[in-house]
Design an enzyme around this catalytic site. Structure first.
Site, PDB file in Angstrom:
ATOM      1  N   TYR A 156       9.996  68.098 -14.692  1.00 42.59           N
ATOM      2  CA  TYR A 156      10.149  66.781 -14.666  1.00 42.59           C
ATOM      3  C   TYR A 156      11.056  66.148 -13.558  1.00 42.59           C
ATOM      4  O   TYR A 156      12.143  66.572 -13.131  1.00 42.59           O
ATOM      5  CB  TYR A 156      10.745  66.438 -16.222  1.00 42.59           C
ATOM      6  CG  TYR A 156      10.805  64.970 -16.299  1.00 42.59           C
ATOM      7  CD1 TYR A 156      10.125  64.417 -16.977  1.00 42.59           C
ATOM      8  CD2 TYR A 156      12.402  64.448 -16.052  1.00 42.59           C
ATOM      9  CE1 TYR A 156      10.195  62.682 -17.119  1.00 42.59           C
ATOM     10  CE2 TYR A 156      12.445  63.085 -15.892  1.00 42.59           C
ATOM     11  CZ  TYR A 156      11.482  62.346 -16.924  1.00 42.59           C
ATOM     12  OH  TYR A 156      11.583  61.068 -16.817  1.00 42.59           O
ATOM     13  N   TRP A 158      11.744  62.389 -10.873  1.00 41.60           N
ATOM     14  CA  TRP A 158      11.315  61.046 -10.331  1.00 41.60           C
ATOM     15  C   TRP A 158      11.000  61.286  -8.838  1.00 41.60           C
ATOM     16  O   TRP A 158      10.746  60.190  -8.124  1.00 41.60           O
ATOM     17  CB  TRP A 158      12.471  59.946 -10.786  1.00 41.60           C
ATOM     18  CG  TRP A 158      12.145  59.046 -11.666  1.00 41.60           C
ATOM     19  CD1 TRP A 158      11.945  59.469 -13.043  1.00 41.60           C
ATOM     20  CD2 TRP A 158      11.533  57.894 -11.452  1.00 41.60           C
ATOM     21  NE1 TRP A 158      11.428  58.582 -13.713  1.00 41.60           N
ATOM     22  CE2 TRP A 158      11.214  57.335 -12.705  1.00 41.60           C
ATOM     23  CE3 TRP A 158      11.712  56.882 -10.596  1.00 41.60           C
ATOM     24  CZ2 TRP A 158      11.049  56.337 -13.069  1.00 41.60           C
ATOM     25  CZ3 TRP A 158      11.185  55.272 -10.618  1.00 41.60           C
ATOM     26  CH2 TRP A 158      10.923  55.239 -11.993  1.00 41.60           C
TER      27      TRP A 158
HETATM   28  N1  LIG Z   1      22.710  60.680 -20.544  1.00 41.30           N
HETATM   29  C1  LIG Z   1      21.703  60.401 -19.915  1.00 41.30           C
HETATM   30  N2  LIG Z   1      20.741  61.206 -19.551  1.00 41.30           N
HETATM   31  C2  LIG Z   1      19.489  60.734 -18.874  1.00 41.30           C
HETATM   32  C3  LIG Z   1      19.212  59.234 -18.860  1.00 41.30           C
HETATM   33  C4  LIG Z   1      20.091  58.514 -19.644  1.00 41.30           C
HETATM   34  O1  LIG Z   1      19.953  57.281 -19.790  1.00 41.30           O
HETATM   35  N3  LIG Z   1      21.332  58.948 -20.085  1.00 41.30           N
HETATM   36  N4  LIG Z   1      18.004  58.906 -18.308  1.00 41.30           N
HETATM   37  C5  LIG Z   1      16.913  59.675 -18.412  1.00 41.30           C
HETATM   38  C6  LIG Z   1      15.826  59.507 -17.595  1.00 41.30           C
HETATM   39  S1  LIG Z   1      15.103  57.950 -18.186  1.00 41.30           S
HETATM   40  C7  LIG Z   1      15.269  59.943 -16.684  1.00 41.30           C
HETATM   41  S2  LIG Z   1      13.833  59.311 -15.903  1.00 41.30           S
HETATM   42  C8  LIG Z   1      15.967  61.120 -15.831  1.00 41.30           C
HETATM   43  C9  LIG Z   1      15.844  61.050 -14.307  1.00 41.30           C
HETATM   44  O2  LIG Z   1      16.078  62.570 -14.152  1.00 41.30           O
HETATM   45  P1  LIG Z   1      15.428  62.991 -12.679  1.00 41.30           P
HETATM   46  O3  LIG Z   1      13.954  62.249 -12.349  1.00 41.30           O
HETATM   47  O4  LIG Z   1      15.230  64.330 -12.588  1.00 41.30           O
HETATM   48  O5  LIG Z   1      16.489  62.117 -11.692  1.00 41.30           O
HETATM   49  P2  LIG Z   1      16.355  61.980  -9.872  1.00 41.30           P
HETATM   50  O6  LIG Z   1      17.721  61.823  -9.648  1.00 41.30           O
HETATM   51  O7  LIG Z   1      15.625  60.802  -9.703  1.00 41.30           O
HETATM   52  O8  LIG Z   1      15.813  63.509  -9.565  1.00 41.30           O
HETATM   53  C10 LIG Z   1      14.674  63.480  -8.432  1.00 41.30           C
HETATM   54  C11 LIG Z   1      15.012  64.647  -7.447  1.00 41.30           C
HETATM   55  O9  LIG Z   1      13.914  64.713  -6.783  1.00 41.30           O
HETATM   56  C12 LIG Z   1      14.487  64.848  -5.477  1.00 41.30           C
HETATM   57  N5  LIG Z   1      13.447  64.465  -4.546  1.00 41.30           N
HETATM   58  C13 LIG Z   1      13.346  63.359  -3.860  1.00 41.30           C
HETATM   59  N6  LIG Z   1      12.155  63.019  -3.075  1.00 41.30           N
HETATM   60  C14 LIG Z   1      11.629  64.615  -3.068  1.00 41.30           C
HETATM   61  C15 LIG Z   1      10.768  64.930  -2.498  1.00 41.30           C
HETATM   62  O10 LIG Z   1      10.033  64.340  -1.578  1.00 41.30           O
HETATM   63  N7  LIG Z   1      10.442  66.389  -2.660  1.00 41.30           N
HETATM   64  C16 LIG Z   1      11.236  67.164  -3.436  1.00 41.30           C
HETATM   65  N8  LIG Z   1      10.971  68.395  -3.655  1.00 41.30           N
HETATM   66  N9  LIG Z   1      12.156  66.566  -4.102  1.00 41.30           N
HETATM   67  C17 LIG Z   1      12.459  65.186  -3.810  1.00 41.30           C
HETATM   68  C18 LIG Z   1      15.824  64.290  -5.463  1.00 41.30           C
HETATM   69  O11 LIG Z   1      16.566  64.519  -4.324  1.00 41.30           O
HETATM   70  C19 LIG Z   1      16.402  64.535  -6.621  1.00 41.30           C
HETATM   71  O12 LIG Z   1      17.065  65.756  -6.761  1.00 41.30           O
HETATM   72  O13 LIG Z   1      17.443  61.321 -16.269  1.00 41.30           O
HETATM   73  C20 LIG Z   1      17.575  61.238 -17.718  1.00 41.30           C
HETATM   74  N10 LIG Z   1      18.809  61.615 -18.243  1.00 41.30           N
HETATM   75  N1  LIG Z   2      19.264  50.864 -10.524  1.00 37.77           N
HETATM   76  C1  LIG Z   2      18.301  51.453 -11.366  1.00 37.77           C
HETATM   77  N2  LIG Z   2      17.346  51.186 -11.945  1.00 37.77           N
HETATM   78  C2  LIG Z   2      16.524  51.888 -12.815  1.00 37.77           C
HETATM   79  C3  LIG Z   2      16.910  53.353 -12.959  1.00 37.77           C
HETATM   80  C4  LIG Z   2      18.158  53.776 -12.247  1.00 37.77           C
HETATM   81  O1  LIG Z   2      18.398  54.991 -12.385  1.00 37.77           O
HETATM   82  N3  LIG Z   2      18.955  53.007 -11.610  1.00 37.77           N
HETATM   83  N4  LIG Z   2      16.237  54.099 -13.787  1.00 37.77           N
HETATM   84  C5  LIG Z   2      14.668  53.686 -14.123  1.00 37.77           C
HETATM   85  C6  LIG Z   2      14.166  54.528 -15.374  1.00 37.77           C
HETATM   86  S1  LIG Z   2      13.620  55.973 -15.045  1.00 37.77           S
HETATM   87  C7  LIG Z   2      14.190  54.114 -16.567  1.00 37.77           C
HETATM   88  S2  LIG Z   2      13.753  54.997 -17.761  1.00 37.77           S
HETATM   89  C8  LIG Z   2      14.722  52.809 -16.838  1.00 37.77           C
HETATM   90  C9  LIG Z   2      15.806  52.636 -17.764  1.00 37.77           C
HETATM   91  O2  LIG Z   2      15.806  51.529 -18.653  1.00 37.77           O
HETATM   92  P1  LIG Z   2      16.876  51.434 -19.684  1.00 37.77           P
HETATM   93  O3  LIG Z   2      16.944  52.688 -20.674  1.00 37.77           O
HETATM   94  O4  LIG Z   2      16.710  50.144 -20.330  1.00 37.77           O
HETATM   95  O5  LIG Z   2      18.405  51.173 -18.931  1.00 37.77           O
HETATM   96  P2  LIG Z   2      20.073  51.568 -19.586  1.00 37.77           P
HETATM   97  O6  LIG Z   2      20.737  51.296 -18.454  1.00 37.77           O
HETATM   98  O7  LIG Z   2      20.099  53.013 -19.608  1.00 37.77           O
HETATM   99  O8  LIG Z   2      19.877  50.801 -20.719  1.00 37.77           O
HETATM  100  C10 LIG Z   2      19.807  49.230 -20.977  1.00 37.77           C
HETATM  101  C11 LIG Z   2      21.205  48.474 -21.390  1.00 37.77           C
HETATM  102  O9  LIG Z   2      21.186  49.045 -22.815  1.00 37.77           O
HETATM  103  C12 LIG Z   2      22.458  48.814 -22.909  1.00 37.77           C
HETATM  104  N5  LIG Z   2      22.826  49.889 -24.257  1.00 37.77           N
HETATM  105  C13 LIG Z   2      23.253  51.304 -24.301  1.00 37.77           C
HETATM  106  N6  LIG Z   2      23.083  51.542 -25.749  1.00 37.77           N
HETATM  107  C14 LIG Z   2      22.998  50.519 -26.232  1.00 37.77           C
HETATM  108  C15 LIG Z   2      22.766  50.359 -27.657  1.00 37.77           C
HETATM  109  O10 LIG Z   2      23.152  51.225 -28.438  1.00 37.77           O
HETATM  110  N7  LIG Z   2      22.421  49.091 -28.312  1.00 37.77           N
HETATM  111  C16 LIG Z   2      22.149  47.968 -27.406  1.00 37.77           C
HETATM  112  N8  LIG Z   2      21.844  46.863 -27.896  1.00 37.77           N
HETATM  113  N9  LIG Z   2      22.305  48.112 -25.763  1.00 37.77           N
HETATM  114  C17 LIG Z   2      22.748  49.329 -25.429  1.00 37.77           C
HETATM  115  C18 LIG Z   2      23.250  49.415 -21.922  1.00 37.77           C
HETATM  116  O11 LIG Z   2      24.634  48.845 -21.760  1.00 37.77           O
HETATM  117  C19 LIG Z   2      22.384  48.776 -20.649  1.00 37.77           C
HETATM  118  O12 LIG Z   2      23.035  47.561 -20.492  1.00 37.77           O
HETATM  119  O13 LIG Z   2      15.536  52.035 -15.768  1.00 37.77           O
HETATM  120  C20 LIG Z   2      14.803  52.235 -14.328  1.00 37.77           C
HETATM  121  N10 LIG Z   2      15.543  51.608 -13.457  1.00 37.77           N
HETATM  122 MO   LIG Z   3      13.422  57.116 -16.942  1.00 41.08          MO
END
Ligand SMILES: Nc1nc2c(c(=O)[nH]1)N[C@H]1C(S)=C(S)[C@@H](COP(=O)(O)OP(=O)(O)OC[C@H]3O[C@@H](n4cnc5c(=O)[nH]c(N)nc54)[C@H](O)[C@@H]3O)O[C@H]1N2
Ligand SMILES: Nc1nc2c(c(=O)[nH]1)N[C@H]1C(S)=C(S)[C@@H](COP(=O)(O)OP(=O)(O)OC[C@H]3O[C@@H](n4cnc5c(=O)[nH]c(N)nc54)[C@H](O)[C@@H]3O)O[C@H]1N2
Ligand SMILES: [Mo]
Length: 823
Positions: A156, A158
Site C-alpha cells: 500500500y 502513495w
Molecule cells: N495516525 C494516522 N495514520 C495514518 C493516517 C492518519 O490520518 N492518521 N492517514 C493514512 C492515510 S489516509 C494514508 S493514504 C497513508 C499514507 O501512507 P503512505 O502512502 O505509505 O505514505 P507516503 O508517505 O505517501 O509513502 C509513499 C512512499 O513512496 C515513496 N516513493 C515516492 N515515489 C516513489 C517512486 O517513484 N518509487 C518508489 N519505489 N517509491 C516512491 C516515498 O518516498 C514514500 O516513502 O497513511 C495512513 N496513516
Molecule cells: N497537505 C496534504 N493534503 C492531503 C494529504 C496530506 O498528507 N497532506 N493526504 C491526502 C490523503 S491520502 C487523504 S486520505 C486526505 C485525508 O483527508 P482527511 O482525512 O479529511 O484529513 P485529516 O487532516 O486527517 O482530517 C480532516 C480534519 O478533521 C479534523 N478531525 C480530526 N478528528 C476529528 C473528529 O473526531 N471530529 C471532527 N469533527 N473533526 C476531526 C482534523 O482536525 C482535520 O481538520 O487528504 C489528502 N490531502
Molecule cells: Mo489517504
C-alpha cells in the site's frame, strides 16, 4: 466490487472507462512495439525547461548542465502549493538512497537471520546484478518452499504520480507472472466509509464527483465542513493536483455566504472562510449528529416526503433515536454529555441546517476511527432527514476536501495505469498462481496471526502465513498504527524487500533496499485532476537518475528477466514505448468519443493537453436523477433506496456494527468511560507534506519545533503541565512514546493536541520495542485495531496520550541522513 483498490481512485465514470480501456489496451499491445517509434520522446536536454508533474501539481523543471536546479508551477495552476519546493529539494537530498544495499546478517547468514537487528543500519553495498539476483532467487525460494500465499505484495502506498511508474501495480504485475502472492484491498484513507457506503448509498461516495462548485456557489446557503479541511488537503491529488477546488471555494466565499467548521482545530479552511467553529470532542461526532437528528425529529423539521420516497428503514431508526427501544432518548442534552457541545448549540445547528440550503461536506478523519462506519452512515441519515440530497447545493458530499472534488469534469479520455496483469485489467495472459487478499490495515494482525479466522464485510476469511514482504512506493513504518506492535510483527518475516527514493524508516527495516528514481529521472504520463480530468501531462525525464538509482519499471524488468518472465513483464516495450502506448489508448478512445487530441509526438513536444468542461458538467448535481425518480434511477442498494436500516448488515449480526447508525463508544476518547490518558491526539494529515513524503526536505525547516515534529497544544493544557511554547515534550501512552516540539495555540481545543501523521520514525534504539521515537512519528501512539468487523479499517485517529516536558539528555535526530554504510 465493493471497495475500490487504492490505485483505482477515480470517479465512477473513470472506473468504467478504465474497464473499457482494458480491452482497448489488450488490442493495442498485439501490434507490439515495432510500430511505435520513439520520435520526439528520445530527446532529453542538458539545459532548458521540461514539463513534469507530481501529486502537488504539474510543474516545469529547469535543467542546467544535467542538474535539476529550479521548479515552477504550471502556469495554468490556479493555486500552486508551497510544497512544490520540496519536490526539487528531495532530488539531491542527503536522505536519497544511492545504491542497492543488503542487510549484513541477511547477506552473510541468510533469510531470517538476526531479524531483531532490522533497522540498525548495518548494510552492505552490492552491485545491481547481485541485488537483482538476490531478489529473483528469494521470490523463487519463498514461493517454492512455502507456496503461493507466502509473499505479501499488497504494498500500500502513495508513491509518485504517473501511469507507468506506479510501483505497487508494477510489483503485482511482476508477481502475477511468477506464482502467487497476497495483496490487499481498500485503503487507509476511507477504509470504513468505502465499505459501509455501498450498503447505504449503493456507491462509494468518497471517490465520486461532487455537486459542482459553481452549483454550490450559486445555491448553497450554508456550507458545513464536518471534520474536513479542504484548504489543506486539496493541495494534493492522487494523480496530479489541478487545484480546482480553490477557485471554487473563492467563488463561494465571494458571495459572503455562511460556513460552519465542525472540528477540534481552527483549520486553514475555517480561517479562509472566517467560519463559525464548533468543536465537539473528537470521535463523538455521531452523538452530536444524533442530537441534531433528535431535534429535527421532535421539532418536526425533518423532510417526511423525502424519507418516504427515497429512503428505507427510517422507521427502524426512530425508536433508537427517541429512546423507545433502549430507554435513552438521543436528544441534545444526551449528546452534550458525550460531545461537550452545549445542547442549545446542537439545537441551533438543527434549526439552521433545516431552514437553509445546506451542504454537509464530510471529511474522512471521522471514519478513520473506532466504529468509523457509523459517522458517515449517520451523516447520510442526517442529510436524508434534511431532505436535500439531489437538490442543487444541498445534501452531503464526501470528497470536497479531496483532490478538488466538485471541480467540474471535462470530456477528457483518461490515461490509465499500466495493467497489473490480472484478468480484470484486461491482460489475463500474465496471471499465474493463486492470489489471496486481506483488508490493507490488517497487515500486522496477519503477520502475527497466521491462519487466524476473521470477519470482513459478511465473509469469514483466514490470514495467510507470510514469510516475505515486498514494498514499493509506500511507507508502512509511517502509515501503519502501533509502531511497536509492528516492529515485533516484522520479525516474523524471513525477508523484507523495499524500493524507495529515500531512507524512510521502512527502507531502514529492509533486508534488501533498492534505490528508485524520482519522477524527474524517468519518463511518464499522467492525468491532471482526479475528478476534473483537466489535462493530460507529459512527465518528461529531465536528468539521469542520481547515483545508481533506477526506475521501478527497470528494476522489475530486471527481476522478471531473471525469473524468465521478461517478455511477459515488458511485452517487449521500453519505458518510452509504454508512455506512448498509454497515451495512445486515451488518444484512440478520444477519437471514438469525438474528443480530438494531438498525436503522441505533438503532445510530448507540447508537454500538456487540456480539455474543455461541457456546460452540463459545470451544473452537475450529485444524486439529482435519483431524487427525481428513485424508481427509474434506483441506487445500487438492495432496496434501490438510501438504507437507513440495512438488512444485509443485520444478517451479519456483528456486535460492533449494528444495522442502523448508532453511537458506539470507541476504545478510548476524551472524557470516555474507561479512558486512561487525558489528551486526544489529532493525528491528521500534514499541511506541509504528503504523509511522510518530503519530510526529509528543507520544507521541515519551516515547521519543526525544537528540531521535532510540531505538536499544537491549547494554552490551558500547556499551563497545567508547565509546558512553554517551543518546549521539547514527551508524548506517551501504553503503546509507546515520542518526542515533539510544542506550539501553544488557541487554534486547538482544550484536551486535544495535534501531531500530524507522516513524521519519520526515528527510534532511539532501532529494533527495540517501546523505544523512544526521537522525531515524532504519531503512529507510535495509535492503536492497531479494526474499525469493526464490517470494514476492518484503520483507526489511526483514535488515540489518547499524556504529555510531559522532556527532562532527559536530548537525543539527536538521526533519521534525516543515510545510514553510515550507505552515505
Ligand atoms: N495516525 C494516522 N495514520 C495514518 C493516517 C492518519 O490520518 N492518521 N492517514 C493514512 C492515510 S489516509 C494514508 S493514504 C497513508 C499514507 O501512507 P503512505 O502512502 O505509505 O505514505 P507516503 O508517505 O505517501 O509513502 C509513499 C512512499 O513512496 C515513496 N516513493 C515516492 N515515489 C516513489 C517512486 O517513484 N518509487 C518508489 N519505489 N517509491 C516512491 C516515498 O518516498 C514514500 O516513502 O497513511 C495512513 N496513516
Ligand atoms: N497537505 C496534504 N493534503 C492531503 C494529504 C496530506 O498528507 N497532506 N493526504 C491526502 C490523503 S491520502 C487523504 S486520505 C486526505 C485525508 O483527508 P482527511 O482525512 O479529511 O484529513 P485529516 O487532516 O486527517 O482530517 C480532516 C480534519 O478533521 C479534523 N478531525 C480530526 N478528528 C476529528 C473528529 O473526531 N471530529 C471532527 N469533527 N473533526 C476531526 C482534523 O482536525 C482535520 O481538520 O487528504 C489528502 N490531502
Ligand atoms: Mo489517504
Amino acid at each position: 466490487m465493493l471497495h475500490s483498490d487504492h490505485d483505482e481512485r477515480t470517479t465512477a465514470v473513470g472506473r468504467r472507462s478504465l474497464l473499457k480501456l482494458g480491452a482497448a489496451g489488450a488490442a493495442l499491445s498485439m501490434f507490439g512495439p515495432s510500430l511505435l517509434t520513439r520520435g520526439a520522446a528520445a530527446a532529453m536536454p542538458a539545459n532548458g525547461e521540461v514539463m513534469n508533474a507530481s501529486h502537488w501539481g504539474a510543474f516545469k523543471a529547469t535543467i542546467k548542465d544535467g542538474r535539476f536546479v529550479a521548479i515552477k508551477p504550471w502556469e495554468k495552476d490556479p493555486h500552486p502549493t508551497h510544497m512544490l519546493d520540496g519536490v526539487l529539494d528531495i532530488t539531491y537530498s542527503p536522505t536519497r538512497i544511492k545504491y542497492p544495499m543488503v542487510r549484513r546478517a541477511w547477506l552473510e547468514k541468510g533469510p531470517g537471520a538476526m531479524v531483531e537487528d532490522r533497522g540498525k543500519g548495518d548494510f552492505v553495498r552490492v552491485s545491481w546484478d547481485k541485488a537483482l539476483d538476490l531478489v529473483a532467487n528469494e521470490i523463487k525460494r519463498v514461493q517454492g518452499k512455502y507456496g503461493p500465499t507466502s509473499i505479501f505484495a499488497g504494498s500500500y502506498g502513495w508513491r509518485s504520480s504517473g501511469c507507468l511508474g506506479h510501483p505497487g501495480t508494477l510489483l503485482r504485475r511482476l508477481m502475477n507472472t511468477t506464482g502467487g502472492y497476497v495483496k490487499s484491498s481498500g485503503d487507509y484513507s476511507t477504509g470504513a466509509a468505502q465499505v459501509i457506503m455501498p450498503h447505504v448509498m449503493g456507491s462509494l461516495e468518497v471517490y465520486e464527483q461532487q455537486t459542482s462548485w459553481p452549483v454550490v456557489a450559486e445555491n448553497t446557503e450554508l456550507l458545513v465542513f464536518w471534520g474536513a479541511d479542504p484548504v489543506k488537503t486539496c493541495q494534493i491529488s492522487n494523480t496530479v493536483a489541478e487545484h480546482g477546488a480553490y477557485p471554487g471555494m473563492q467563488a463561494y466565499k465571494a458571495k459572503g455566504k455562511k460556513v460552519i467548521c465542525i472540528d477540534p482545530v481552527r483549520t486553514e479552511t475555517a480561517k479562509f472562510f472566517g467560519a463559525e467553529l464548533v468543536s465537539p470532542r473528537p470521535q463523538t461526532d455521531v452523538a452530536m449528529m444524533l442530537g441534531i437528528a433528535h431535534t429535527l425529529y421532535t421539532e418536526k423539521l425533518h423532510n417526511k416526503a423525502f424519507l418516504d420516497s427515497c429512503t428505507t428503514g427510517f422507521d427502524r431508526f426512530v425508536p433508537y433515536l427517541t429512546g423507545k427501544s433502549d430507554g435513552t432518548p438521543k436528544d441534545a442534552a444526551w449528546a452534550e454529555k458525550i460531545c461537550g457541545v452545549p445542547a442549545e448549540t446542537i439545537k441551533d445547528l438543527a434549526r439552521c441546517f433545516a431552514k437553509s440550503r445546506t451542504m454537509l461536506a464530510g471529511g474522512w478523519s471521522l471514519q478513520r476511527q473506532h466504529h468509523g462506519e457509523q459517522a458517515h452512515w449517520m451523516l447520510v441519515t442526517l442529510a436524508a432527514m434534511l431532505g436535500q440530497i439531489g437538490l442543487p447545493g444541498g445534501g452531503f458530499g464526501f470528497s470536497y476536501h479531496y483532490a478538488s472534488g466538485g471541480n467540474p469534469t471535462t470530456r477528457a479520455p483518461r490515461v490509465t495505469v499500466i495493467s497489473d496483469g490480472t484478468v480484470a485489467q484486461g491482460a489475463p495472459w500474465l496471471t499465474s498462481g493463486g492470489v489471496a487478499s486481506i483488508p490493507c490495515a490488517r497487515v500486522v494482525d496477519m503477520l502475527l496471526n497466521p491462519g487466524k479466522e476473521y470477519q470482513f464485510n459478511g465473509k469469514t476469511e483466514r490470514y495467510p502465513d507470510i514469510k516475505m514482504a515486498y514494498w514499493c512506493g509506500g511507507n508502512p513504518f509511517a502509515h501503519h498504527q502501533d509502531r511497536n506492535r509492528q516492529v515485533k510483527a516484522w520479525r516474523k518475516l524471513e525477508t523484507f524487500i523495499v524500493h524507495d527514493v529515500v531512507w524512510t524508516a521502512t527502507a531502514r527495516m529492509a533486508d534488501i533496499v533498492l534505490p528508485a528514481a524520482t519522477s524527474i529521472e524517468r519518463n511518464d504520463v499522467s492525468m491532471v485532476g482526479d475528478y476534473s480530468a483537466t489535462a493530460i501531462v507529459a512527465m518528461k525525464k529531465g536528468i539521469e537518475p542520481i547515483f545508481e538509482a533506477r526506475s521501478d519499471y527497470d528494476i522489475f524488468a530486471g527481476v522478471a528477466k531473471r525469473l524468465g518472465k521478461e517478455r511477459e513483464f515488458t511485452e517487449g516495450r521500453a519505458e518510452i514505448d509504454w508512455v506512448r502506448a498509454i497515451y495512445e489508448k486515451a488518444y484512440n478512445q478520444g477519437k471514438s468519443n469525438g474528443v480530438p487530441m494531438p498525436d503522441f509526438d505533438a503532445f510530448w513536444t507540447a508537454g500538456i493537453v487540456e480539455f474543455e468542461v461541457p456546460p452540463a458538467n459545470a451544473k452537475f448535481v450529485r444524486h439529482a436523477k435519483f431524487r427525481e425518480d428513485p424508481l427509474l434511477n434506483p441506487l445500487g442498494t438492495p432496496s434501490g433506496l438510501i438504507e437507513i436500516f440495512s438488512r444485509n448488515i443485520e444478517k451479519m449480526g456483528y456486535d460492533d456494527c449494528p444495522p442502523h447508525p448508532a453511537w458506539m463508544e470507541p476504545l478510548e476518547r476524551l472524557a470516555g468511560p474507561d479512558t486512561k490518558y487525558p489528551l486526544h491526539v489529532a493525528a491528521s494529515h500534514p499541511n506541509d507534506r504528503l504523509h511522510s513524503q518530503l519530510c526529509g526536505t528543507k520544507l521541515n525547516l519551516g515547521y519543526r519545533i525544537a528540531g521535532r515534529e510540531p505538536c499544537l497544544m491549547n494554552p490551558a493544557d500547556a499551563a497545567a503541565r508547565g509546558i512553554k511554547d517551543g518546549d521539547l515534550v514527551r508524548l506517551f501512552n501504553g503503546r509507546g512514546q515520542i518526542l515533539v516540539g510544542v506550539r501553544i495555540s488557541g487554534d486547538v481545543m482544550p484536551g486535544v493536541v495535534q501531531v500530524y501523521e507522516g513524521g519519520w520514525y526515528d527510534p532511539a534504539e532501532p529494533g527495540v520495542v517501546g523505544t523512544l521515537c526521537k522525531y515524532g512519528d504519531v503512529n507510535v501512539l495509535t492503536p492497531d485495531i479494526p474499525s469493526s468487523k464490517l470494514a476492518m479499517a484503520t483507526c489511526g485517529q483514535t488515540v489518547m496520550a499524556e504529555a510531559e516536558k522532556f527532562k532527559g539528555t536530548v537525543p539527536e535526530v538521526t533519521v534525516f541522513s543515510a545510514p553510515a554504510a550507505a552515505a
